[in-house]
Scaffold this active site. Sequence first.
Site, PDB file in Angstrom:
ATOM      1  N   LYS A   1       8.203 -36.706 -39.541  1.00 21.07           N
ATOM      2  CA  LYS A   1       7.235 -35.624 -40.264  1.00 21.07           C
ATOM      3  C   LYS A   1       7.402 -35.631 -41.568  1.00 21.07           C
ATOM      4  CE  LYS A   1       5.093 -32.721 -38.296  1.00 21.07           C
ATOM      5  NZ  LYS A   1       3.697 -32.919 -37.901  1.00 21.07           N
TER       6      LYS A   1
ATOM      7  N   PRO B   1      21.250 -24.117 -20.776  1.00 22.36           N
ATOM      8  CA  PRO B   1      22.146 -24.863 -21.673  1.00 22.36           C
ATOM      9  C   PRO B   1      22.245 -24.360 -23.171  1.00 22.36           C
ATOM     10  CG  PRO B   1      20.233 -26.227 -20.977  1.00 22.36           C
ATOM     11  CD  PRO B   1      20.088 -24.699 -20.445  1.00 22.36           C
TER      12      PRO B   1
ATOM     13  N   PHE C   1       0.728 -26.607 -27.970  1.00 23.80           N
ATOM     14  CA  PHE C   1       1.152 -25.426 -28.212  1.00 23.80           C
ATOM     15  C   PHE C   1       0.315 -24.410 -29.330  1.00 23.80           C
ATOM     16  CE2 PHE C   1       4.882 -22.701 -30.305  1.00 23.80           C
ATOM     17  CZ  PHE C   1       4.600 -21.497 -29.768  1.00 23.80           C
TER      18      PHE C   1
ATOM     19  N   ARG D   1      23.926 -31.425 -29.604  1.00 21.00           N
ATOM     20  CA  ARG D   1      22.738 -32.421 -29.857  1.00 21.00           C
ATOM     21  C   ARG D   1      23.436 -33.218 -31.062  1.00 21.00           C
ATOM     22  NH1 ARG D   1      17.455 -29.722 -31.918  1.00 21.00           N
ATOM     23  NH2 ARG D   1      16.641 -29.728 -29.834  1.00 21.00           N
TER      24      ARG D   1
ATOM     25  N   THR E   1       6.684 -29.387 -40.666  1.00 23.15           N
ATOM     26  CA  THR E   1       7.855 -28.338 -40.383  1.00 23.15           C
ATOM     27  C   THR E   1       9.025 -28.154 -41.481  1.00 23.15           C
ATOM     28  OG1 THR E   1       9.754 -28.545 -38.981  1.00 23.15           O
ATOM     29  CG2 THR E   1       8.725 -30.552 -39.665  1.00 23.15           C
ATOM     30  N   ASP E   2       9.724 -27.371 -41.405  1.00 21.16           N
ATOM     31  CA  ASP E   2      10.847 -26.957 -42.375  1.00 21.16           C
ATOM     32  C   ASP E   2      12.207 -28.053 -42.198  1.00 21.16           C
ATOM     33  OD1 ASP E   2      11.972 -25.937 -39.990  1.00 21.16           O
ATOM     34  OD2 ASP E   2      12.623 -24.101 -40.743  1.00 21.16           O
ATOM     35  N   GLU E   3      12.089 -28.581 -41.060  1.00 17.60           N
ATOM     36  CA  GLU E   3      13.150 -29.399 -40.765  1.00 17.60           C
ATOM     37  C   GLU E   3      13.210 -30.950 -41.679  1.00 17.60           C
ATOM     38  OE1 GLU E   3      13.841 -30.361 -36.509  1.00 17.60           O
ATOM     39  OE2 GLU E   3      12.522 -28.306 -36.010  1.00 17.60           O
TER      40      GLU E   3
ATOM     41  N   TYR F   1      12.706 -37.101 -35.369  1.00 17.13           N
ATOM     42  CA  TYR F   1      11.499 -36.061 -35.508  1.00 17.13           C
ATOM     43  C   TYR F   1      11.279 -35.618 -36.899  1.00 17.13           C
ATOM     44  CZ  TYR F   1       8.952 -31.960 -35.306  1.00 17.13           C
ATOM     45  OH  TYR F   1       7.982 -30.870 -36.003  1.00 17.13           O
TER      46      TYR F   1
HETATM   47  P1  NAD Z   1       3.154 -29.779 -29.030  1.00 20.36           P
HETATM   48  O1  NAD Z   1       3.996 -30.904 -28.837  1.00 20.36           O
HETATM   49  O2  NAD Z   1       2.943 -28.675 -28.195  1.00 20.36           O
HETATM   50  O3  NAD Z   1       1.789 -30.472 -29.071  1.00 20.36           O
HETATM   51  C1  NAD Z   1       1.377 -31.496 -29.802  1.00 20.36           C
HETATM   52  C2  NAD Z   1      -0.056 -32.004 -29.065  1.00 20.36           C
HETATM   53  O4  NAD Z   1      -0.327 -33.279 -29.987  1.00 20.36           O
HETATM   54  C3  NAD Z   1      -0.220 -32.453 -27.837  1.00 20.36           C
HETATM   55  O5  NAD Z   1      -1.211 -31.587 -27.393  1.00 20.36           O
HETATM   56  C4  NAD Z   1      -0.237 -33.749 -27.656  1.00 20.36           C
HETATM   57  O6  NAD Z   1      -1.017 -34.102 -26.407  1.00 20.36           O
HETATM   58  C5  NAD Z   1      -0.980 -34.096 -29.007  1.00 20.36           C
HETATM   59  N1  NAD Z   1      -0.681 -35.598 -29.167  1.00 20.36           N
HETATM   60  C6  NAD Z   1       0.720 -36.029 -29.366  1.00 20.36           C
HETATM   61  N2  NAD Z   1       0.462 -37.358 -29.679  1.00 20.36           N
HETATM   62  C7  NAD Z   1      -0.638 -37.673 -29.991  1.00 20.36           C
HETATM   63  C8  NAD Z   1      -1.794 -38.910 -30.219  1.00 20.36           C
HETATM   64  N3  NAD Z   1      -1.140 -39.954 -30.571  1.00 20.36           N
HETATM   65  N4  NAD Z   1      -3.055 -38.742 -30.450  1.00 20.36           N
HETATM   66  C9  NAD Z   1      -3.588 -37.165 -30.251  1.00 20.36           C
HETATM   67  N5  NAD Z   1      -3.078 -36.166 -29.653  1.00 20.36           N
HETATM   68  C10 NAD Z   1      -1.758 -36.362 -29.735  1.00 20.36           C
HETATM   69  O7  NAD Z   1       3.656 -29.198 -30.610  1.00 20.36           O
HETATM   70  P2  NAD Z   1       3.493 -28.106 -31.277  1.00 20.36           P
HETATM   71  O8  NAD Z   1       4.781 -27.278 -31.382  1.00 20.36           O
HETATM   72  O9  NAD Z   1       2.122 -27.148 -31.027  1.00 20.36           O
HETATM   73  O10 NAD Z   1       3.419 -28.457 -32.911  1.00 20.36           O
HETATM   74  C11 NAD Z   1       2.090 -28.599 -33.422  1.00 20.36           C
HETATM   75  C12 NAD Z   1       2.397 -29.448 -34.798  1.00 20.36           C
HETATM   76  O11 NAD Z   1       3.106 -28.098 -35.588  1.00 20.36           O
HETATM   77  C13 NAD Z   1       3.400 -30.670 -34.909  1.00 20.36           C
HETATM   78  O12 NAD Z   1       2.795 -31.374 -35.983  1.00 20.36           O
HETATM   79  C14 NAD Z   1       4.666 -30.037 -35.211  1.00 20.36           C
HETATM   80  O13 NAD Z   1       5.213 -31.071 -36.104  1.00 20.36           O
HETATM   81  C15 NAD Z   1       4.151 -28.867 -36.041  1.00 20.36           C
HETATM   82  N6  NAD Z   1       5.328 -27.926 -36.229  1.00 20.36           N
HETATM   83  C16 NAD Z   1       5.869 -27.420 -34.826  1.00 20.36           C
HETATM   84  C17 NAD Z   1       6.797 -26.008 -35.113  1.00 20.36           C
HETATM   85  C18 NAD Z   1       7.379 -25.584 -33.763  1.00 20.36           C
HETATM   86  O14 NAD Z   1       7.937 -24.775 -33.736  1.00 20.36           O
HETATM   87  N7  NAD Z   1       6.626 -25.802 -32.416  1.00 20.36           N
HETATM   88  C19 NAD Z   1       7.144 -25.711 -36.302  1.00 20.36           C
HETATM   89  C20 NAD Z   1       6.588 -26.338 -37.476  1.00 20.36           C
HETATM   90  C21 NAD Z   1       5.833 -27.277 -37.465  1.00 20.36           C
HETATM   91  P1  TYD Z   2      14.471 -26.440 -30.214  1.00 18.69           P
HETATM   92  O1  TYD Z   2      13.508 -25.407 -29.798  1.00 18.69           O
HETATM   93  O2  TYD Z   2      14.538 -27.858 -29.680  1.00 18.69           O
HETATM   94  O3  TYD Z   2      13.880 -26.681 -31.808  1.00 18.69           O
HETATM   95  P2  TYD Z   2      14.348 -27.409 -32.911  1.00 18.69           P
HETATM   96  O4  TYD Z   2      15.492 -28.237 -32.545  1.00 18.69           O
HETATM   97  O5  TYD Z   2      13.245 -28.084 -33.430  1.00 18.69           O
HETATM   98  O6  TYD Z   2      14.881 -26.419 -33.901  1.00 18.69           O
HETATM   99  O7  TYD Z   2      15.859 -25.939 -30.561  1.00 18.69           O
HETATM  100  C1  TYD Z   2      16.118 -24.628 -31.190  1.00 18.69           C
HETATM  101  C2  TYD Z   2      17.719 -24.633 -31.287  1.00 18.69           C
HETATM  102  O8  TYD Z   2      18.123 -24.427 -29.874  1.00 18.69           O
HETATM  103  C3  TYD Z   2      18.354 -25.803 -31.733  1.00 18.69           C
HETATM  104  O9  TYD Z   2      19.653 -25.260 -32.501  1.00 18.69           O
HETATM  105  C4  TYD Z   2      18.669 -26.337 -30.365  1.00 18.69           C
HETATM  106  C5  TYD Z   2      19.264 -25.341 -29.477  1.00 18.69           C
HETATM  107  N1  TYD Z   2      18.735 -25.770 -28.132  1.00 18.69           N
HETATM  108  C6  TYD Z   2      19.842 -25.191 -27.232  1.00 18.69           C
HETATM  109  O10 TYD Z   2      20.973 -24.857 -27.645  1.00 18.69           O
HETATM  110  N2  TYD Z   2      19.858 -25.571 -25.834  1.00 18.69           N
HETATM  111  C7  TYD Z   2      18.363 -26.172 -25.341  1.00 18.69           C
HETATM  112  O11 TYD Z   2      18.327 -26.409 -24.269  1.00 18.69           O
HETATM  113  C8  TYD Z   2      17.292 -26.497 -26.270  1.00 18.69           C
HETATM  114  C9  TYD Z   2      16.253 -27.161 -25.986  1.00 18.69           C
HETATM  115  C10 TYD Z   2      17.637 -26.270 -27.771  1.00 18.69           C
END
Ligand code: NAD
Ligand code: TYD
Length: 350
Positions: A159, A210, A15, A286, A130-132, A155
């Site tokens: 991280k 959900p 993404f 969760r 991530t901020d998590e 997760y």
């Molecule tokens: P995503 O799950 O959409 O994409 C992850 C990508 O990594 C995928 O294309 C997957 O094929 C690839 N991948 C997974 N394992 C691999 C491996 N072993 N070798 C090579 N490629 C591999 O994730 P995203 O939401 O785009 O997040 C990207 C990064 O940003 C992550 O490191 C995540 O921790 C961080 N991040 C995400 C968010 C969010 O809200 N999505 C927020 C803060 C930080």
């Molecule tokens: P998510 O998108 O999984 O991100 P993160 O857990 O990394 O913050 O979830 C965002 C929030 O939404 C989190 O508080 C969990 C909640 N959630 C639901 O209530 N229902 C769902 O089906 C999902 C996927 C998440």
Amino acid sequence: MRTFDKILVTGGAGFIGSHLVRNALVEFPNAEIINLDKLTYAGNLENLKDIESNPKYSFVKGDICDLEFVKQLFEDYHFDLVVHLAAESHVDRSIENPFAFLHTNILGTANLLHTVVKSDHDCLFYHVSTDEVYGSLGETGLFTESTSYDPRSPYSASKASSDHLVRAFYHTYGLPVLISNCSNNYGPYQFPEKLIPLVIHNFLNQKSVPVYGDGLNVRDWLYVEDHVKAIFAILKKGRIGETYNIGGNAERTNIDIVSRIGEIIDNIEGRTYNNYKEYVTFVKDRPGHDRRYAIDCTKISKELEWNPSVTMKKGLEQTIKWYLTNKNWLDNVTSGDYRSYYKKQYGDFK
Ligand code: NAD
Ligand code: TYD
């Protein structure tokens, strides 16, 4: 201002990575961009369809956990920048199976760091996190860069470990690194297991939505293109060895998000007022569900003049519009057809 010639993006088919790759071609027009991705369930090359024939872009299928493969890649290309996004990224999956997270997020990151340190080329390592890692907030307070780490899901623990490794390589080996910890992203190309695309998909298809627990957990939402802009600001001007928090100044409860999306979709689809409520289903919470995340972005705002530019209202509308006009993308993902896109474009992978 830093500039780069050969950039490795890991996880570029995901993404955030796909937005980053597309924008990197504009931000660094002279650079060669190599996208290394394992194409797990979350990797989708359709996300990059529009740029796949750009001569400055190449895709390499591979696993960051395979040290020999990673070493060879660094020998083949002499990268001067790694932007590391590859990860297992979904909290619920980490609860089901932590090991894939420990493997990719910790060991995979260690492989990259080790290879960069051993390489005889200067290379900056940018770690996307991530901020998590900071854990869960109560009613008040914000995460700053000096908030203690307190991860609570497999997760976020994986991280957090990777962040520690990056800092350890900076201190021990003098590897130039940058780290950012960002809040929840949303926008086009997000896999529909995360809250916002899942809710859009389910409302559109009149399926149950959900909501975990009481729906009052809070996340600080950021439009993905704003995240990517922040990464470029840090890459170009951030202080080496530093960490920058990135957030949207947009705290919302989950039920607020669900309701807002429901109202917009009812309106677009010409459904009766509040029709969406029929599909909202409160389900079991969760395990270990973090209550609230919220980011203090003062550092990046003051030092690098970055601030979120897309309001939650505009970002949500744009995102819903994108999923509506790209139903094909969503159908391919939910049917699993996207898995064959690689084969169609690149043939069988050896
Ligand atoms: P995503 O799950 O959409 O994409 C992850 C990508 O990594 C995928 O294309 C997957 O094929 C690839 N991948 C997974 N394992 C691999 C491996 N072993 N070798 C090579 N490629 C591999 O994730 P995203 O939401 O785009 O997040 C990207 C990064 O940003 C992550 O490191 C995540 O921790 C961080 N991040 C995400 C968010 C969010 O809200 N999505 C927020 C803060 C930080
Ligand atoms: P998510 O998108 O999984 O991100 P993160 O857990 O990394 O913050 O979830 C965002 C929030 O939404 C989190 O508080 C969990 C909640 N959630 C639901 O209530 N229902 C769902 O089906 C999902 C996927 C998440």
